[in-house]
Design an enzyme around this catalytic site. Structure first.
Site, short mmCIF file in Angstrom:
data_model
loop_
_atom_site.label_atom_id
_atom_site.label_comp_id
_atom_site.label_asym_id
_atom_site.label_seq_id
_atom_site.Cartn_x
_atom_site.Cartn_y
_atom_site.Cartn_z
N HIS A 184 0.83 -1.20 0.00
CA HIS A 184 0.00 0.00 0.00
C HIS A 184 0.86 1.26 0.00
O HIS A 184 0.58 2.23 -0.69
CB HIS A 184 -0.90 0.01 1.24
CG HIS A 184 -2.14 -0.83 1.10
ND1 HIS A 184 -2.82 -1.34 2.16
CD2 HIS A 184 -2.81 -1.25 0.00
CE1 HIS A 184 -3.85 -2.03 1.73
NE2 HIS A 184 -3.87 -1.99 0.43
N GLU A 411 -4.66 -12.17 -15.08
CA GLU A 411 -4.09 -12.08 -13.74
C GLU A 411 -3.76 -13.46 -13.18
O GLU A 411 -3.18 -13.58 -12.11
CB GLU A 411 -5.08 -11.40 -12.80
CG GLU A 411 -5.51 -10.01 -13.27
CD GLU A 411 -6.74 -9.53 -12.54
OE1 GLU A 411 -6.59 -8.76 -11.59
OE2 GLU A 411 -7.85 -9.92 -12.94
N ASP A 435 -1.69 -9.06 -9.42
CA ASP A 435 -2.24 -10.39 -9.16
C ASP A 435 -1.50 -11.47 -9.92
O ASP A 435 -1.34 -12.59 -9.42
CB ASP A 435 -3.73 -10.43 -9.51
CG ASP A 435 -4.61 -10.05 -8.32
OD1 ASP A 435 -4.24 -10.42 -7.19
OD2 ASP A 435 -5.65 -9.42 -8.52
N CYS A 482 -1.78 -2.99 -16.94
CA CYS A 482 -2.42 -2.01 -16.06
C CYS A 482 -2.07 -2.24 -14.59
O CYS A 482 -2.62 -1.59 -13.71
CB CYS A 482 -3.94 -2.01 -16.24
SG CYS A 482 -4.75 -3.53 -15.73
#
Length: 556
Positions: A184, A411, A435, A482
């Site tokens: 994060h 992913e 992912d 992305c």
């Protein structure tokens, strides 16, 4: 002079005196309450509500990925199970302070034992508990220091609430001892354009007041720098500032090969900043913002208005919208809130949408109506597609609603390995490297204890990207990136060398990626990618790519 190493976020460089995060509040003593249970319960309710609303307000102020993270934290703070645990301790005679401290600690231990996504949420509990305790005591919550002058912030890690609202006029750079490139902290630092290095374990020894150079491009923190080193760092920082203000141009390689640079967005209001930074469209629009703060699914009308606002900001440009990606760390009561032992491998993404197909159909209806009212080039994609059958299902459904361009997120290694068959049915593929790395390396992307495995530079991940790139080239289908990997300037070059035809990232990363692509031709990119692929691990892949990029003039 000593160099401490970590993972750099972006290409920035900064220098200044160290300031360390303030220490946590001391734990309360377990003394009996003198006020009675009703008073203590009321105090806790008021404190938790205040903390939750404060987190939501910080999220609304910060926007983007930070808002999603902080809204999730607010939901954790008000979790009914956690509240029951607090009440049980108050009923036994504890003070509000002790009940919060002990209940949160117990809940934390439970989540850590579960592991996976829930295990990583355990770290969030520490920050929430500290904020609630601070409110109960009437003091400021521990957080970012304010020495009254610009500084380099050094911390074990930062709570999302702290990262989201860092004062960029004061915080010159950020150095953490924990975390990886997709933590994060790293994601929010990249989004805000903060010069940052994460996972620099030796930074724990840095002292308040000492001057350091933080070089994200090199992944180093230089202690006790010489005057020459400080001057060179200042010159580089000035050059970057100048490059940031240069005229915006479409993404392209040195030989003119076009590589559209798109933005990852979390809500329509983020479009203004993306356009100002030169985004050529949207490569990932996350629709979760409409759902995460609701107890029930938003109406078709509510969705249509949000999508229309987004599409109107990009007339004539590509806008890729990801269907609701719920489950795992984003459970929704109206979609899938059933307990799962390993939610990262459970009913999430398209799997969850198929189980509640009415929600998927309502999204497609709203998108089709918004598309009819605007002039953007709308593309839609399904998250977490693992099979050819899922591809056929989603693209067929999208076309049923008149949406002309339907693709899939790659992913899962299964869809990467069968990319040629997936792309036989999908109009495009978009690789979610966060992912894809998680599932390739069997390492939870949010779990700090395995952060070292969560690195998209790993050659196993790069091989899967190459599979998808090659399939796209053979079939004439676009392959976008992305995930966070696209925001790493050198890795962006590697991804293009592996066959990516567009890159999407946080808007703050666009300038660095644009400048780095312009320094390399397509043949350079392919050669640099081959160097990375030939390595045995992520660290050596990154080093091999850096070496190949530095010596490109002898090969061009």
């Amino acid at each position: 002079m000593t160099e401490l190493r970590g993972v750099g976020i972006g290409l920035g460089v900064a220098q200044g005196p160290v300031e360390r995060m303030s220490e946590a509040l001391p734990a309360p003593e377990n003394t009996p309450s003198t006020q009675g249970g009703d008073v203590e319960r009321a105090r806790v309710r008021e404190a938790i509500t205040a903390v939750a609303r404060g987190l939501e307000e910080r999220g609304a102020q910060a926007g983007g990925a930070a808002q999603e993270v902080l809204e999730a934290q607010a939901m954790i703070a008000e979790d009914p199970t956690l509240q029951d645990e607090v009440d049980a301790r108050i009923n036994a005679g504890s003070t509000a302070e002790w009940a919060v401290h002990d209940a949160f600690a117990g809940f934390r231990a439970t989540l850590e034992a579960v592991g996976g996504y829930l295990g990583e949420r355990a770290a969030d509990l520490d920050d929430i508990a500290q904020r609630v305790l601070a409110h109960l005591r009437g003091v400021s919550a521990p957080g970012v220091p304010d020495p009254g002058h610009p500084f380099v912030l050094v911390a074990r890690d930062l709570a999302p609430a702290d990262t989201a609202l860092l004062n960029l006029d004061q915080v010159l750079a950020l150095v953490t001892t924990d975390g990886g490139p997709t933590s994060h902290t790293a994601i929010l630092a990249r989004e805000k354009g903060i010069v940052a290095i994460v996972g620099a374990a030796d930074a724990a020894g840095l002292a308040t007041g000492e001057t350091v150079i933080v070089d994200a491009a090199a992944g180093t923190v230089t202690t006790d720098p010489t005057a020459d080193e400080l001057e060179r760092a200042a010159h580089r920082a000035a050059e970057r500032a100048s490059a940031d203000s240069a005229p915006l141009t479409p993404g392209a390689l040195a030989d003119g090969t076009a590589i559209p640079l798109l933005a990852n967005l979390g809500k329509p209001a983020d479009a203004i900043d993306a356009v100002a930074r030169g985004a050529e469209g949207v490569g990932l629009f996350r629709t979760e913002f409409l759902f995460l703060s609701s107890s029930q699914a938003p109406t078709v009308g509510e969705q249509r208005e949000a999508y229309r606002e987004l599409l109107a900001a990009f007339p004539g440009k590509k806008v890729v919208v990801r269907m609701l990606d719920a489950g795992a760390d984003k459970p929704l009561a109206f979609l899938n809130d059933a307990h799962e032992e390993n939610p990262a491998l459970g009913l999430r993404g398209l799997r969850a949408l198929r189980a509640s197909e009415d929600i998927l159909r309502e999204q497609l209806t709203a998108l089709a109506e918004a598309d009819a009212e605007t002039e953007a080039d709308l593309w839609v994609m399904a998250p977490m597609v693992a099979t050819v059958e899922e591809t056929v299902y989603f693209t067929g459904l999208a076309r049923e609603y008149g949406l002309k361009t339907a693709g899939v997120m790659v992913e899962v290694p299964a869809s990467a390995l069968l990319a040629d068959r997936v792309l036989a049915h999908a109009d495009f593929a978009s690789i979610g490297t966060n992912d894809l790395t998680q599932y390739t390396m069997a390492a939870d992307r949010l779990l700090g204890s395995v952060a070292g495995f969560q690195d998209p530079w790993h050659p196993a991940v790069l091989r899967l990207v190459r599979e998808v790139g090659a399939a796209g080239a053979r079939l004439g289908k676009p392959v976008g990136i992305c995930g966070e990997a696209a925001a790493d300037p050198l890795l962006a070059v590697v991804l293009v060398g592996l066959g990516a035809t567009s890159l999407s990232m946080a808007p703050s990363a666009l300038a660095d990626v644009r400048a780095t692509l312009l320094a390399h031709s397509l043949s350079d990119a392919q050669r640099i990618a081959e160097a990375a692929l030939a390595a045995d691990d992520a660290t050596s892949a990154r080093a091999a790519a850096q070496n190949a990029a530095a010596h490109k003039e002898t090969h061009s």
